[in-house]
Design a protein around this motif. Structure first.
Motif, PDB file in Angstrom:
ATOM      1  N   ALA A  20      -2.946   1.429  10.783  1.00 36.72           N
ATOM      2  CA  ALA A  20      -2.769   1.481   9.324  1.00 36.72           C
ATOM      3  C   ALA A  20      -2.990   2.963   9.015  1.00 36.72           C
ATOM      4  O   ALA A  20      -3.756   3.826   9.622  1.00 36.72           O
ATOM      5  CB  ALA A  20      -3.644   0.917   8.576  1.00 36.72           C
ATOM      6  N   LEU A  21      -2.267   3.463   8.043  1.00 35.89           N
ATOM      7  CA  LEU A  21      -2.291   4.765   7.848  1.00 35.89           C
ATOM      8  C   LEU A  21      -3.611   5.174   6.901  1.00 35.89           C
ATOM      9  O   LEU A  21      -4.038   6.331   7.047  1.00 35.89           O
ATOM     10  CB  LEU A  21      -0.779   5.361   7.008  1.00 35.89           C
ATOM     11  N   LEU A  22      -3.758   4.283   5.887  1.00 39.11           N
ATOM     12  CA  LEU A  22      -5.043   4.453   5.265  1.00 39.11           C
ATOM     13  C   LEU A  22      -6.004   3.705   5.841  1.00 39.11           C
ATOM     14  O   LEU A  22      -6.192   2.291   5.851  1.00 39.11           O
ATOM     15  CB  LEU A  22      -4.716   3.773   3.795  1.00 39.11           C
ATOM     16  N   PRO A  23      -7.314   4.590   6.488  1.00 39.86           N
ATOM     17  CA  PRO A  23      -8.054   3.957   7.259  1.00 39.86           C
ATOM     18  C   PRO A  23      -8.928   3.208   6.280  1.00 39.86           C
ATOM     19  O   PRO A  23      -8.974   3.356   5.073  1.00 39.86           O
ATOM     20  CB  PRO A  23      -8.992   5.195   7.634  1.00 39.86           C
ATOM     21  N   LEU A 153      -0.269  17.659   3.366  1.00 38.27           N
ATOM     22  CA  LEU A 153      -0.282  17.882   4.566  1.00 38.27           C
ATOM     23  C   LEU A 153      -1.752  17.654   5.160  1.00 38.27           C
ATOM     24  O   LEU A 153      -1.940  17.012   6.262  1.00 38.27           O
ATOM     25  CB  LEU A 153       0.272  19.201   5.267  1.00 38.27           C
ATOM     26  N   ALA A 154      -2.775  18.254   4.303  1.00 37.22           N
ATOM     27  CA  ALA A 154      -4.125  18.133   4.789  1.00 37.22           C
ATOM     28  C   ALA A 154      -4.464  16.550   4.642  1.00 37.22           C
ATOM     29  O   ALA A 154      -5.145  16.222   5.560  1.00 37.22           O
ATOM     30  CB  ALA A 154      -4.855  18.857   3.806  1.00 37.22           C
ATOM     31  N   LEU A 155      -4.114  15.880   3.844  1.00 35.68           N
ATOM     32  CA  LEU A 155      -4.451  14.580   3.626  1.00 35.68           C
ATOM     33  C   LEU A 155      -3.971  13.776   4.792  1.00 35.68           C
ATOM     34  O   LEU A 155      -4.676  12.883   5.342  1.00 35.68           O
ATOM     35  CB  LEU A 155      -4.097  14.042   2.170  1.00 35.68           C
ATOM     36  N   MET A 156      -2.616  13.991   5.223  1.00 28.99           N
ATOM     37  CA  MET A 156      -2.086  13.278   6.383  1.00 28.99           C
ATOM     38  C   MET A 156      -2.841  13.520   7.500  1.00 28.99           C
ATOM     39  O   MET A 156      -3.333  12.567   8.437  1.00 28.99           O
ATOM     40  CB  MET A 156      -0.830  13.725   6.422  1.00 28.99           C
ATOM     41  N   ALA A 157      -3.394  14.844   7.678  1.00 28.43           N
ATOM     42  CA  ALA A 157      -3.924  15.061   8.951  1.00 28.43           C
ATOM     43  C   ALA A 157      -5.326  14.329   8.809  1.00 28.43           C
ATOM     44  O   ALA A 157      -5.853  13.921   9.721  1.00 28.43           O
ATOM     45  CB  ALA A 157      -4.192  16.420   9.236  1.00 28.43           C
ATOM     46  N   ALA A 158      -5.905  14.456   7.868  1.00 32.05           N
ATOM     47  CA  ALA A 158      -7.066  13.912   7.608  1.00 32.05           C
ATOM     48  C   ALA A 158      -7.316  12.203   7.778  1.00 32.05           C
ATOM     49  O   ALA A 158      -8.386  11.862   8.211  1.00 32.05           O
ATOM     50  CB  ALA A 158      -7.726  14.316   6.191  1.00 32.05           C
ATOM     51  N   PHE A 159      -6.239  11.412   7.479  1.00 31.88           N
ATOM     52  CA  PHE A 159      -6.135  10.144   7.568  1.00 31.88           C
ATOM     53  C   PHE A 159      -6.166   9.816   9.143  1.00 31.88           C
ATOM     54  O   PHE A 159      -6.686   8.893   9.581  1.00 31.88           O
ATOM     55  CB  PHE A 159      -4.809   9.877   7.028  1.00 31.88           C
ATOM     56  N   LEU A 160      -5.414  10.506   9.743  1.00 26.93           N
ATOM     57  CA  LEU A 160      -5.133  10.388  11.202  1.00 26.93           C
ATOM     58  C   LEU A 160      -6.355  10.654  11.951  1.00 26.93           C
ATOM     59  O   LEU A 160      -6.766   9.882  12.793  1.00 26.93           O
ATOM     60  CB  LEU A 160      -4.082  11.184  11.848  1.00 26.93           C
ATOM     61  N   SER A 174     -15.522  11.977   3.138  1.00 29.77           N
ATOM     62  CA  SER A 174     -16.054  13.302   3.003  1.00 29.77           C
ATOM     63  C   SER A 174     -14.783  14.288   3.598  1.00 29.77           C
ATOM     64  O   SER A 174     -14.470  15.345   3.387  1.00 29.77           O
ATOM     65  CB  SER A 174     -17.353  13.749   3.701  1.00 29.77           C
ATOM     66  N   LEU A 175     -14.406  13.869   5.014  1.00 30.76           N
ATOM     67  CA  LEU A 175     -13.310  14.524   5.729  1.00 30.76           C
ATOM     68  C   LEU A 175     -11.990  14.626   4.809  1.00 30.76           C
ATOM     69  O   LEU A 175     -11.327  15.562   4.529  1.00 30.76           O
ATOM     70  CB  LEU A 175     -13.126  13.730   6.811  1.00 30.76           C
ATOM     71  N   VAL A 176     -11.856  13.459   4.234  1.00 28.37           N
ATOM     72  CA  VAL A 176     -10.405  13.274   3.609  1.00 28.37           C
ATOM     73  C   VAL A 176     -10.339  14.338   2.394  1.00 28.37           C
ATOM     74  O   VAL A 176      -9.340  15.031   1.946  1.00 28.37           O
ATOM     75  CB  VAL A 176      -9.799  12.091   3.080  1.00 28.37           C
ATOM     76  N   LEU A 177     -11.404  14.117   1.543  1.00 34.15           N
ATOM     77  CA  LEU A 177     -11.401  14.820   0.259  1.00 34.15           C
ATOM     78  C   LEU A 177     -11.726  16.050   0.633  1.00 34.15           C
ATOM     79  O   LEU A 177     -11.397  17.067   0.046  1.00 34.15           O
ATOM     80  CB  LEU A 177     -12.662  14.282  -0.545  1.00 34.15           C
ATOM     81  N   THR A 216       1.752   6.535  -1.315  1.00 35.31           N
ATOM     82  CA  THR A 216       2.925   6.783  -0.207  1.00 35.31           C
ATOM     83  C   THR A 216       2.310   5.869   0.868  1.00 35.31           C
ATOM     84  O   THR A 216       3.110   5.388   1.717  1.00 35.31           O
ATOM     85  CB  THR A 216       3.357   7.912   0.122  1.00 35.31           C
ATOM     86  N   ALA A 217       1.118   6.279   1.541  1.00 33.70           N
ATOM     87  CA  ALA A 217       0.820   5.852   2.839  1.00 33.70           C
ATOM     88  C   ALA A 217       0.461   4.333   2.687  1.00 33.70           C
ATOM     89  O   ALA A 217       1.172   3.520   3.457  1.00 33.70           O
ATOM     90  CB  ALA A 217      -0.732   6.341   3.055  1.00 33.70           C
ATOM     91  N   TRP A 218       0.210   3.884   1.432  1.00 35.74           N
ATOM     92  CA  TRP A 218      -0.046   2.534   1.186  1.00 35.74           C
ATOM     93  C   TRP A 218       1.037   1.755   1.316  1.00 35.74           C
ATOM     94  O   TRP A 218       1.477   0.657   2.058  1.00 35.74           O
ATOM     95  CB  TRP A 218      -0.824   2.223   0.056  1.00 35.74           C
ATOM     96  N   LEU A 219       2.264   2.232   0.907  1.00 30.74           N
ATOM     97  CA  LEU A 219       3.662   1.737   0.708  1.00 30.74           C
ATOM     98  C   LEU A 219       4.298   1.904   2.294  1.00 30.74           C
ATOM     99  O   LEU A 219       4.951   0.715   2.512  1.00 30.74           O
ATOM    100  CB  LEU A 219       4.617   2.620  -0.194  1.00 30.74           C
ATOM    101  N   VAL A 220       4.129   2.756   2.808  1.00 29.77           N
ATOM    102  CA  VAL A 220       4.596   2.622   4.424  1.00 29.77           C
ATOM    103  C   VAL A 220       3.770   1.547   5.251  1.00 29.77           C
ATOM    104  O   VAL A 220       4.604   0.823   5.815  1.00 29.77           O
ATOM    105  CB  VAL A 220       4.290   4.092   4.947  1.00 29.77           C
ATOM    106  N   ASP A 221       2.829   1.472   5.261  1.00 28.50           N
ATOM    107  CA  ASP A 221       1.593   0.374   5.714  1.00 28.50           C
ATOM    108  C   ASP A 221       2.221  -0.825   5.263  1.00 28.50           C
ATOM    109  O   ASP A 221       2.661  -1.677   6.022  1.00 28.50           O
ATOM    110  CB  ASP A 221       0.306   0.645   5.179  1.00 28.50           C
ATOM    111  N   LEU A 222       2.513  -1.147   4.013  1.00 28.63           N
ATOM    112  CA  LEU A 222       3.196  -2.201   3.274  1.00 28.63           C
ATOM    113  C   LEU A 222       4.250  -2.709   4.298  1.00 28.63           C
ATOM    114  O   LEU A 222       4.665  -3.890   4.690  1.00 28.63           O
ATOM    115  CB  LEU A 222       3.141  -2.176   1.810  1.00 28.63           C
ATOM    116  N   ALA A 223       5.297  -1.770   4.080  1.00 26.42           N
ATOM    117  CA  ALA A 223       6.528  -2.033   4.536  1.00 26.42           C
ATOM    118  C   ALA A 223       6.528  -2.351   6.116  1.00 26.42           C
ATOM    119  O   ALA A 223       7.109  -3.173   6.640  1.00 26.42           O
ATOM    120  CB  ALA A 223       7.563  -0.717   4.258  1.00 26.42           C
ATOM    121  N   ALA A 224       5.883  -1.637   6.802  1.00 29.96           N
ATOM    122  CA  ALA A 224       5.973  -1.747   8.287  1.00 29.96           C
ATOM    123  C   ALA A 224       5.213  -3.007   8.481  1.00 29.96           C
ATOM    124  O   ALA A 224       5.344  -3.687   9.496  1.00 29.96           O
ATOM    125  CB  ALA A 224       4.979  -0.606   8.805  1.00 29.96           C
ATOM    126  N   ASP A 225       4.130  -3.617   7.799  1.00 26.09           N
ATOM    127  CA  ASP A 225       3.678  -4.818   8.218  1.00 26.09           C
ATOM    128  C   ASP A 225       4.384  -5.669   7.756  1.00 26.09           C
ATOM    129  O   ASP A 225       4.378  -7.006   8.454  1.00 26.09           O
ATOM    130  CB  ASP A 225       2.110  -5.009   7.190  1.00 26.09           C
TER     131      ASP A 225
END
Length: 250
Positions: A20-23, A153-160, A174-177, A216-225
């Motif tokens: 998932a994109l959102l840990p 961009l920073a949020l995307m990298a922190a999620f990964l 802490s890493l994400v925020l 957006t990350a939640w919606l991408v996860d939902l659509a992919a699942d």
């Protein structure tokens, strides 16, 4: 008892779904943070709608001018500003998508494109709705699209990173925020220092990314699942003897 020859078809285990994109570690905190960020965007937008001068908060922080940053730091600010321009942002997005595909994270590649488009699209729409200007009419300033893009961009990298490192709730949050704060402050400094935005514009852009990107990350996860769930289970038939219709003798 008589039984038909041959075994039942063998069910091939389905391949595991993509990460998932959102840990999970940060989901509990990102919801309230996103709602609070959206509220800040609305409050600032209403407060500065139609304004063409810095507000009280802006004057308290710094009054932006075209030469607020001088010397070698100006080159740094200009380089950061380029990353938010159409040409620079396109290069960043292409590099981000390529990196995600090399890591075999197609969901993340989709998020890079969709997240950047929706974040920048939201700031563009808000600029026309709010109508705040800087340095004359036509220069819409609230919220800062550069700051929103860099924060996204920073949020995307922190999620990964949170997912790949297996961080827990405290470390992951802490890493994400922290990444979002550093990215937003860095680009905000560049935009305010170059006189392109008021400080509250940068704050609005930062909050816009915090509101849009997790959703957006939640919606991408939902659509992919849902897409994965609709795929039929693969079955591999076992070898059968030609006389499957005949019964075996007692």
């Amino acid at each position: 008892m008589d039984r038909l020859a041959g075994a039942d078809p063998e069910v091939v285990p389905a391949r595991p779904t993509a990460p998932a994109l959102l840990p999970r570690a940060v989901r509990a905190w990102l919801g309230p943070v996103s709602v609070l960020a959206a509220l800040v965007v609305v409050v600032l937008g209403v407060g500065y709608a139609g304004h063409s001068r810095p507000g009280r908060v802006d004057r308290w922080i710094v009054r932006p001018t075209a030469d607020s940053v001088q010397g070698p730091w100006r080159h740094v600010a200009l380089a950061l500003d380029f990353l938010g321009e159409p040409g620079g942002s396109a290069l960043v997005i292409v590099a981000g998508v390529a990196g995600c595909l090399l890591l075999r994270r197609p969901r993340a590649a989709v998020l890079v494109m969709a997240g950047a488009a929706l974040t920048v699209g939201a700031t563009t729409l808000l600029k026309h709705v709010v109508g705040r200007t800087i340095h004359g009419p036509g220069n819409l300033s609230y919220p800062s699209g550069h700051t929103a893009f860099f924060t996204a961009l920073a949020l995307m990298a922190a999620f990964l990173a949170t997912d790949r490192l297996g961080l827990g709730r405290a470390a992951g949050t802490s890493l994400v925020l922290g990444s979002a704060l550093v990215a937003g402050a860095t680009m905000g400094w560049a935009e305010v220092g170059l006189g392109a935005h008021y400080p509250t514009d940068a704050l609005g852009g930062w909050c816009t990314a915090l509101a849009v990107l997790p959703a957006t990350a939640w919606l991408v996860d939902l659509a992919a699942d849902r897409t994965s769930a609709r795929r039929p289970s693969a079955r591999r038939p076992s070898a059968r003897r030609p006389d499957t219709a005949q019964r075996e003798p007692r």
